[in-house]
Write an enzyme that holds these catalytic residues in place. Structure first.
Site, short mmCIF file in Angstrom:
data_model
loop_
_atom_site.label_atom_id
_atom_site.label_comp_id
_atom_site.label_asym_id
_atom_site.label_seq_id
_atom_site.Cartn_x
_atom_site.Cartn_y
_atom_site.Cartn_z
N ASN A 87 16.65 -46.48 18.40
CA ASN A 87 17.01 -46.69 17.00
C ASN A 87 16.70 -45.41 16.23
OD1 ASN A 87 17.75 -49.44 17.28
ND2 ASN A 87 15.60 -50.04 17.25
N HIS A 100 11.33 -43.49 20.83
CA HIS A 100 11.00 -44.42 21.91
C HIS A 100 12.28 -45.06 22.39
CE1 HIS A 100 10.44 -46.14 17.89
NE2 HIS A 100 10.97 -47.25 18.37
#
Ligand code: 5GP
Ligand code: ZN
Length: 114
Positions: A87, A100
């Site tokens: 994201n 991440h």
């Protein structure tokens, strides 16, 4: 980055449920799992968002995906399927500003995501 949550997990200041680690990459279970398997793969190097990737990070991002592939295999997801997601920034719902790679699997995942 003293105040970065994932840097603190990487350096051991905050505990994480770690499933893989190398000199450059760490993987740990998400604290609020959205699927039976929900692992976060991070670089130890602090990179805030995908926008901040540099060409020198190519190999690192490749390694992150190889780690996700390996963990998916360990969870018997290779054949049934799984999803990997980065994201980036607010509209995508990024809440922790240290990149991440989400590894999600173990259930049927809707598409498109919400
Ligand atoms: P994002 O929304 O930034 O793509 O994802 C951040 C993820 O980090 C979320 O899935 C959230 O549950 C997870 N997370 C937030 N704080 C912690 C924490 O302290 N430990 C772990 N293991 N995961 C966390
Ligand atoms: Zn960080």
């Amino acid at each position: 980055m003293n105040d970065c949550l994932f840097c603190k997990i990487s350096n051991g200041e905050i505990s994480g449920d770690i499933v893989y680690e190398s000199d450059s990459v760490l993987a740990f279970n998400d604290i609020n799992p959205q699927a039976p398997t929900h692992v976060l793969v991070i670089p130890r190097k602090h990179i805030a968002t995908l926008n901040d990737l540099k060409s020198e990070d190519r190999e690192l991002v490749g390694e992150m995906h190889m780690v996700a592939q390996q963990i998916a295999g360990e969870h018997n997801l290779s054949e049934s399927g799984y999803r990997t997601v980065f994201n980036c920034n607010d509209a995508a719902g990024q809440t922790v500003f240290h990149i991440h790679l989400h590894l999600l699997g173990g259930r049927n995942l809707d598409w498109p995501p919400g």
